[in-house]
Design a protein around this motif. Structure first.
Motif, PDB file in Angstrom:
ATOM      1  N   ASN A 136      21.758  28.592  17.557  1.00 25.15           N
ATOM      2  CA  ASN A 136      22.888  27.694  17.378  1.00 25.15           C
ATOM      3  C   ASN A 136      22.391  26.294  17.024  1.00 25.15           C
ATOM      4  O   ASN A 136      21.215  25.966  17.151  1.00 25.15           O
ATOM      5  N   GLN A 137      23.310  25.467  16.644  1.00 27.31           N
ATOM      6  CA  GLN A 137      22.969  24.076  16.340  1.00 27.31           C
ATOM      7  C   GLN A 137      23.099  23.252  17.606  1.00 27.31           C
ATOM      8  O   GLN A 137      24.099  23.313  18.309  1.00 27.31           O
ATOM      9  N   ASP A 138      22.027  22.487  17.898  1.00 26.92           N
ATOM     10  CA  ASP A 138      22.050  21.643  19.097  1.00 26.92           C
ATOM     11  C   ASP A 138      23.018  20.504  18.876  1.00 26.92           C
ATOM     12  O   ASP A 138      22.917  19.765  17.873  1.00 26.92           O
TER      13      ASP A 138
ATOM     14  N   GLY B  41      21.406  17.887  16.472  1.00 22.19           N
ATOM     15  CA  GLY B  41      21.871  18.459  15.217  1.00 22.19           C
ATOM     16  C   GLY B  41      20.943  19.503  14.654  1.00 22.19           C
ATOM     17  O   GLY B  41      21.191  20.058  13.583  1.00 22.19           O
ATOM     18  N   ARG B  42      19.819  19.791  15.351  1.00 18.70           N
ATOM     19  CA  ARG B  42      18.869  20.782  14.867  1.00 18.70           C
ATOM     20  C   ARG B  42      19.243  22.171  15.371  1.00 18.70           C
ATOM     21  O   ARG B  42      19.904  22.325  16.398  1.00 18.70           O
ATOM     22  N   LEU B  43      18.760  23.141  14.609  1.00 20.30           N
ATOM     23  CA  LEU B  43      18.993  24.507  15.024  1.00 20.30           C
ATOM     24  C   LEU B  43      18.072  24.865  16.185  1.00 20.30           C
ATOM     25  O   LEU B  43      16.986  24.296  16.336  1.00 20.30           O
TER      26      LEU B  43
END
Length: 289
Positions: free
Chosen positions: A5-7, A11-13
């Motif tokens: 998922n996207q953190d 904003g990183r995966l």
């Protein structure tokens, strides 16, 4: 493939891996790491080209600079030997008095002499030359065979009770074991001898011991009990006891006798080394008596 998922914060995966509710981010390796790796690789290649690097059977790549660490060390050793020869030749030729009057030369003598002493003499006399049970305290300057440089050199060279034909010979008689003195005479002379250095005894009569000393001990230790350099008899009036100054230690000495031993270092060490040791021992800072 599940990429996670996207953190919501960065904003990183994420990688899809989770530990106790904590998800691992898919974080790329920083570019600076690759830059350092590249620089290290380039530096290694330069070293391979310039310096001796790769073994090739019985030889190795010499490098463009022709650098040879073994040659460098050989040059350094040769330079050190030449420098040492400069001042040691002076030591060999000069008298003891002239050497000790030269502060710069004595600085080198003491530095070298200390190393020689620790390598050859410290096992018996201690690192600081303060001696131990059965071995004289050289820093106390209470010399058995004389404290001049010449006397010290001879002692080192020929030894004491050694195998050298010219060895110094010294022995304390076993006054008790050989029946020379009676038990009460031994106790009396112990009381007297210990009183000479200010020690008190719980046994024996001092005045009676004085007569025992006069009848049996003055031949070696002298009438004033100051000892004799001719026979290596110690000064009994100071507080320097080779075998200990307690009543029991002195009793053992009088009853059983003593015979110390020192190797004849002239058979093991060069004349220069013996002279350096002599100078070191002669100029030791005097310890309190």
């Amino acid at each position: 493939m599940d990429v996670g998922n996207q953190d919501p914060v960065t904003g990183r995966l994420t990688t899809g891996h989770e530990w106790n509710g904590i998800e691992e981010l898919e974080t790329p390796i920083p570019i600076v790491v690759f830059l350092f790796l590249a620089a290290a690789f380039i530096f290694a290649v330069i070293c391979w080209v310039l310096y001796p690097t790769w073994p090739l059977g019985t030889v190795y790549t010499k490098g463009l600079l022709g650098f040879d660490q073994r040659h460098v060390v050989t040059q350094q050793v040769a330079a050190a030997a030449a420098d040492r020869a400069t001042w040691t030749s002076k030591v060999e030729k000069m008298s003891y008095a002239d050497i000790e009057a030269d502060p710069q030369l004595m600085k080198l003598v003491k530095e070298t002499g200390r190393t020689l002493f620790q390598d050859n003499c410290a096992a018996c006399h201690g690192i600081e030359a303060t001696g131990g049970p059965g071995f004289p305290n050289l820093a106390a300057k209470s010399w058995l065979w004389g404290g001049t440089p010449e006397a010290i050199e001879e002692t080192i060279r020929v030894g004491i009770n050694s195998t050298n034909d010219d060895t110094r010979v010294s022995q304390m008689m076993a006054f008790g074991r050989d029946g020379i003195l009676k038990p009460d005479q031994i106790l009396n002379v112990i009381a007297y001898v210990r009183s000479l250095s200010g020690a008190k005894s719980t046994m024996g009569d001092i005045e009676a011991g004085k007569q025992v000393f006069a009848d049996n001990c003055v031949a070696c230790h002298g009438e004033n009990a100051k000892g004799s350099h001719d026979v290596g008899a110690p000064d009994l009036t100071d507080k320097n006891w080779i075998y200990g100054g307690s009543e029991q230690a002195v009793y053992t000495t009088v009853y059983s006798g003593r015979q110390g031993h020192m190797p004849n270092w002239g058979a093991r060490l060069s004349p220069l080394t013996v002279k350096l040791l002599t100078l070191y021992v002669h100029t030791l800072p005097e310890a309190s008596k």
